[in-house]
Design an enzyme around this catalytic site. Structure first.
Site, PDB file in Angstrom:
ATOM      1  N   GLU A 173       0.949  -1.264  -0.159  1.00  0.00           N
ATOM      2  CA  GLU A 173      -0.061   0.269  -0.010  1.00  0.00           C
ATOM      3  C   GLU A 173       0.883   0.952   0.089  1.00  0.00           C
ATOM      4  O   GLU A 173       0.645   2.366   0.656  1.00  0.00           O
ATOM      5  CB  GLU A 173      -1.059  -0.251   0.791  1.00  0.00           C
ATOM      6  CG  GLU A 173      -2.070  -1.526   1.501  1.00  0.00           C
ATOM      7  CD  GLU A 173      -2.895  -0.957   2.397  1.00  0.00           C
ATOM      8  OE1 GLU A 173      -2.732  -0.141   3.253  1.00  0.00           O
ATOM      9  OE2 GLU A 173      -3.521  -1.637   2.034  1.00  0.00           O
ATOM     10  N   GLU A 214      -3.907  -8.896   0.172  1.00  0.00           N
ATOM     11  CA  GLU A 214      -4.332  -9.004   2.037  1.00  0.00           C
ATOM     12  C   GLU A 214      -5.993  -8.631   1.295  1.00  0.00           C
ATOM     13  O   GLU A 214      -6.596  -8.201   1.147  1.00  0.00           O
ATOM     14  CB  GLU A 214      -4.039  -7.521   2.060  1.00  0.00           C
ATOM     15  CG  GLU A 214      -4.252  -7.421   3.522  1.00  0.00           C
ATOM     16  CD  GLU A 214      -3.048  -6.232   3.663  1.00  0.00           C
ATOM     17  OE1 GLU A 214      -2.682  -5.925   4.277  1.00  0.00           O
ATOM     18  OE2 GLU A 214      -3.774  -5.226   4.876  1.00  0.00           O
TER      19      GLU A 214
HETATM   20  C1  GAL Z   1      -4.478  -2.927   5.403  1.00  0.00           C
HETATM   21  C2  GAL Z   1      -2.709  -2.416   5.621  1.00  0.00           C
HETATM   22  C3  GAL Z   1      -2.034  -3.470   6.835  1.00  0.00           C
HETATM   23  C4  GAL Z   1      -3.046  -3.302   7.907  1.00  0.00           C
HETATM   24  C5  GAL Z   1      -3.883  -3.219   7.532  1.00  0.00           C
HETATM   25  C6  GAL Z   1      -5.181  -3.039   8.450  1.00  0.00           C
HETATM   26  O1  GAL Z   1      -4.798  -1.987   4.780  1.00  0.00           O
HETATM   27  O2  GAL Z   1      -2.075  -3.169   4.607  1.00  0.00           O
HETATM   28  O3  GAL Z   1      -1.047  -2.711   6.871  1.00  0.00           O
HETATM   29  O4  GAL Z   1      -2.821  -2.076   8.402  1.00  0.00           O
HETATM   30  O5  GAL Z   1      -4.577  -3.122   6.577  1.00  0.00           O
HETATM   31  O6  GAL Z   1      -6.386  -3.281   8.072  1.00  0.00           O
END
Ligand code: GAL
Length: 872
Positions: A480, A561
């Site tokens: 991100e 993710e």
């Molecule tokens: C994502 C991020 C992670 C964590 C997660 C929590 O956007 O890449 O590091 O913060 O959100 O939901």
């Protein structure tokens, strides 16, 4: 003869440092294989200050630190020269004369913040995001290092597997060098600064405030080694083995060995010979299965030179992920010989042989599609902090593997080598990731401050360290990244991607993209489309997999993710959402704003994420998608969305103490479907809900299920298309027994029962994996759980007495926990309030001890419970 002459000259070159006995170096080298790597974890003193006590800063020391990066910078014209003026001296903490007798004595690995105390209240220096623990400040570590006659002629390096952060190393008051990135593994040559006898080693670390988005710990939190080698030796991360034409019949291995000549006036010619062995059960070279033809290289002083070799070996056992394949490992044993055929260096490279393809429907290993059943992982080990503890790592991976996890994403920075070793041996695939920020910040003091100087050296050293691990199937070089959608991002991505190709042309590279969408310029220089959340969409949206597919027909698309579902173990707030996913908030939607707990139906998620049910449905509706990495497998310290007053996350499928949350069985049902399992939620202790509608959900890989409440059927139902749980949402609560009978293909599959418990009346201790012994090697750990039970032995989910743990025998309690994100009792406390009927105590035996250890749990109103472990 020639060799002996060179050795003597090398001595002259290193005279500055090692003013002692020359002796018969080659004979000694022969005897020891030429290389000695020993742990430097024991015997340190330590002190930490909240504000720098020494007037030093990275910016001031940088000119002497940057030259240490040169080995990882390809364009020599940009190499850093060590300044001719002297670095700061007379730093009292680096000096041999300094009296550190009132400092703390300790062994590494060490996380200076994990013991707390936690910061309570509003506006703490380190917020909930950083785990409310005192990471900030400066820490000095000191110990002596003695050099004796047997070290004559050796080059002596210190190797740090990880130090958080801005590490600098001082020897006898002199600044040797350093490395700022706290996740990097790095080494320095101490030789020029050492003398015969005792030498004063000191290491300074600094962890700035506002540098971490989650808890990253502080201190020398990974292993430290002393490496002694001959002046001509195999360089750091000096072997690189790849394979081609891989089949079960044969495989071709290609090997590069980088030989380094650290000093002297003359070039040196050495023979490089490498044998191929299988790795035996204890991780050592077993049977030899082949060898490379030996090569000869001549290396000029202060230079490095590569030797290349290729060999085709029949019937090599391939490495592949479990459960369908076997993680067969091999080891290369590389030796350097001088002209007298004496061994001057020996170097082992564990590796595995496998073919990897990235097809439009995902990852293929050895021709088999490996659907990524992955989890993201931060590097902490709960109450043990970030300090590397092998048994805790093993427990983490083991529980994930039992759930059916076959992949780990090292979000968002290089993991410990121990993690990769475990993944190699246990047969999991790893998306190895570096960088949570490039040029632009996520936090005011994060990596962006040093990105300009360190992006290249950090990326190159990361890949050189990890590229022989067969578990690593791809690289991710950013999560991100704020500039992912603009020109600066495209340019940076291109530059970093080119570095990856130079260091490892065999693997694909990707990014965790949340903002860049289909058509974004950044896609031009990644090989795999890694999506954070956007593919599946959130609880209210369908996601955009199809837009990606239509623009990039041939590229592998997968989810870097997913989910970010939140929950507190066995916490059920009624009602659960009607649909298969919903967004919670801190004001009481899916949460309890008073207790700061989150409902654990597994259906509540953050606004940008979605429940597992939603993610599974989206993935199954897009069968070309290569799988997912769930945020996260285990809870971690910091980032306690949505309650910043807490210490640890709510994202884990497993809580911080290692107790599975209900979602664990939802993932297991999908990812490990051959396990005959059914799991009922919620628990059945609801005295206030008599006669009220109380939903019951069941996780199982079965396709049909019938639920009974006190013997009365609530209906036999079939799991519908794109459904991942059985739901009976209109059950009327009556205390007693809820049971389920599940069926697969019409045959009974697995049953489960949950009972309303009686009053809590006993404590029961159990060790993880029912272990009854512990090794006295100074590192083995016993994970002892306490369950608060009723007269039937059922865990009482509402019982939360304070447990006092104690220990008899030669060992210590390292920490206690309960998995409650809101609990701000310091981790070393031996008193721990149980959470939802459970608590945990982590025990270590004293090094070299024998006999037995008894762990005792006491609580007011309960008989004491004991667990004995023999010291093996
Ligand atoms: C994502 C991020 C992670 C964590 C997660 C929590 O956007 O890449 O590091 O913060 O959100 O939901």
């Amino acid at each position: 003869m020639a060799f002996q002459g060179i050795i003597i000259n090398l001595f002259r070159a290193t005279l500055l440092g090692l003013l002692f006995l020359v002796g018969d170096v080659s004979a000694r080298a022969n005897a020891s294989g030429g290389r000695e790597r020993t742990s430097l974890n024991a015997g340190w003193t330590f002190k930490r200050w909240e504000n720098a006590p020494d007037g030093l800063s990275y910016d001031q020391l940088k000119p002497w630190i940057l030259p240490g990066a040169n080995d990882f910078i390809v364009d020599k014209s940009t190499w850093h020269q060590r300044p001719t003026n002297k670095p700061p001296r007379n730093i009292q903490y680096a000096s041999a004369n300094f009296n550190d007798s009132n400092w703390t004595s300790l062994d590494l690995p060490h996380d200076w913040a994990i013991s707390g105390p936690f910061y309570d209240g509003d506006n703490p220096p380190v917020s909930g995001d950083g785990g409310r623990l005192p990471t900030q400040g400066v820490g000095w570590y000191r110990r002596t290092l003695s050099v004796d006659a047997s070290d004559s002629g050796k080059q002596i390096y210190i190797e740090l597997d990880g130090a958080m952060a801005y590490g600098t190393v001082w020897m006898n008051g002199n600044l040797v060098g350093g490395w700022p990135f706290g996740f990097a593994s790095w080494r320095l040559n101490l030789t020029p600064y050492m003398h015969h006898g005792d030498n004063q080693l000191a290491i300074r670390l600094e962890q700035p405030l506002d540098s971490q988005r989650w808890y990253q710990g502080a201190g020398i939190y990974r292993n430290v080694w002393i490496l002694k080698v001959n002046p001509v030796h195999i360089a750091q991360f000096g072997t690189y083995v790849t394979s081609s034409d891989v089949s079960t019949d044969s495989a071709t291995l290609n090997l590069d060995v980088l030989v380094e000549h650290t000093g002297g006036d003359h070039p040196m010619t050495v023979k490089v010979a490498t044998e191929v062995h299988v790795m035996d059960d204890s991780g050592n070279p077993g049977d030899q299965v082949g060898s490379f033809e030996s090569a000869t290289v001549t290396v000029a002083p202060t230079k490095k030179h590569s030797a290349h070799g290729t060999v085709t070996i029949p019937n090599l056992k391939l490495w592949g992920p479990i459960p369908s394949q076997k993680p067969n490992m091999h080891i290369l044993v590389t030796r350097l010989y001088n002209s007298k055929e004496e061994v001057i260096d020996t170097y082992q490279t564990p590796f595995g042989v496998r073919s990897t393809e990235y097809r439009d429907d995902g990852l293929y290993i050895n021709g088999e599609r490996i659907y990524l059943q992955g989890v993201c992982r931060h590097d902490d080990l709960g109450s043990l902090g970030v300090a590397v503890h092998q048994p805790a790592l093993e427990r983490q991976i083991d529980m994930l593997s039992e759930m059916g996890t076959n992949a780990i994403r090292t979000s968002h920075n290089p993991p410990s080598s121990e993690l990769l070793d475990l993944a190699d041996r246990m047969g999991l695939v790893v998306l190895d990731e570096i960088f949570d920020a490039w040029n632009n910040p996520k936090m005011s003091n994060d990596f962006h401050l040093i990105f300009g100087d360190w992006a290249e050296p950090d990326l190159r050293s990361f890949i050189r360290r990890d590229r022989n691990h067969p578990s690593v199937w791809a690289w991710s070089y950013g999560n991100e990244i704020p500039e992912q959608g603009n020109q600066q991002g495209d340019d940076t991505s291109k530059r970093l991607r080119a570095i990856i190709s130079e260091e490892d042309p065999t693997r694909a590279a990707t990014l965790g993209l949340n903002n860049a969408g289909p058509g974004s310029g950044i896609i031009a220089n990644i090989d795999l489309i890694g999506l954070n959340y956007q593919g599946e969409g959130n609880s209210d949206s369908g996601g955009n997999f199809d837009s990606w597919r239509s623009q990039y027909e041939r590229m592998m698309i997968f989810t870097t993710e997913s989910s970010s579902a939140v929950s507190s173990r066995d916490t059920f707030l009624f009602p659960p959402p009607d649909g298969n996913s919903a967004t919670m908030d801190e004001n009481g939607t899916g949460t309890d704003p008073n207790t700061h707990q989150v409902s654990s139906w597994g259906l509540w998620a953050v606004g940008w994420g979605a429940s597992p049910d939603h993610v599974f449905a989206a993935q199954d509706s897009h069968p070309y998608v290569g799988g997912e990495f769930v945020w996260t497998g285990w809870d971690y310290l910091g980032e306690p969305t949505p309650f910043l007053s807490s210490r640890s996350s709510y994202f884990g499928i497993i809580d911080l103490a290692g107790f599975p949350k209900p979602r664990y069985w939802e993932y297991q049902a999908r990812w490990n479907p051959n396990i005959r399992m059914a799991h009922i939620i919620p628990h059945w202790n609801w005295p206030d809900r008599d006669g009220e509608s109380t939903p019951v959900h069941v996780f199982s890989s079965a396709d049909e299920a019938e639920l009974f409440v006190n013997g009365q059927s609530q209906g036999r139902i079939t799991k519908g298309n794109l459904e991942y749980r059985f739901r009976w949402d209109n059950v009327t609560y009556a205390a007693g027994e809820v049971s389920v009978v599940t069926y697969k293909g019409g045959d009974e599959w697995a049953n489960a029962t949950v009972r309303t418990t009686g009053t809590a009346s006993g404590l029961v201790l159990s060790a993880y994996k029912d272990r009854t012994s512990i090794a006295a090697d100074g590192s083995d750990l016993l994970f002892v759980a306490v369950d608060i039970v009723d007269d039937n032995g059922d865990t009482v989910p509402t019982a939360e007495p304070t447990i006092s743990f104690s220990i008899d025998g030669p060992g210590q309690i390292l920490s206690t926990d309960n998995g409650d994100s809101t609990d701000l009792t310091a981790f070393p406390s031996t008193d721990r309030k149980a959470f939802r009927g459970k608590a945990l105590c982590i025990v270590r035996a004293n090094k070299g001890a024998s006999g037995a250890i008894t762990v005792t749990a006491n609580a007011d109103g309960f008989d004491a419970a004991n667990l004995e472990a023999t010291i093996a």
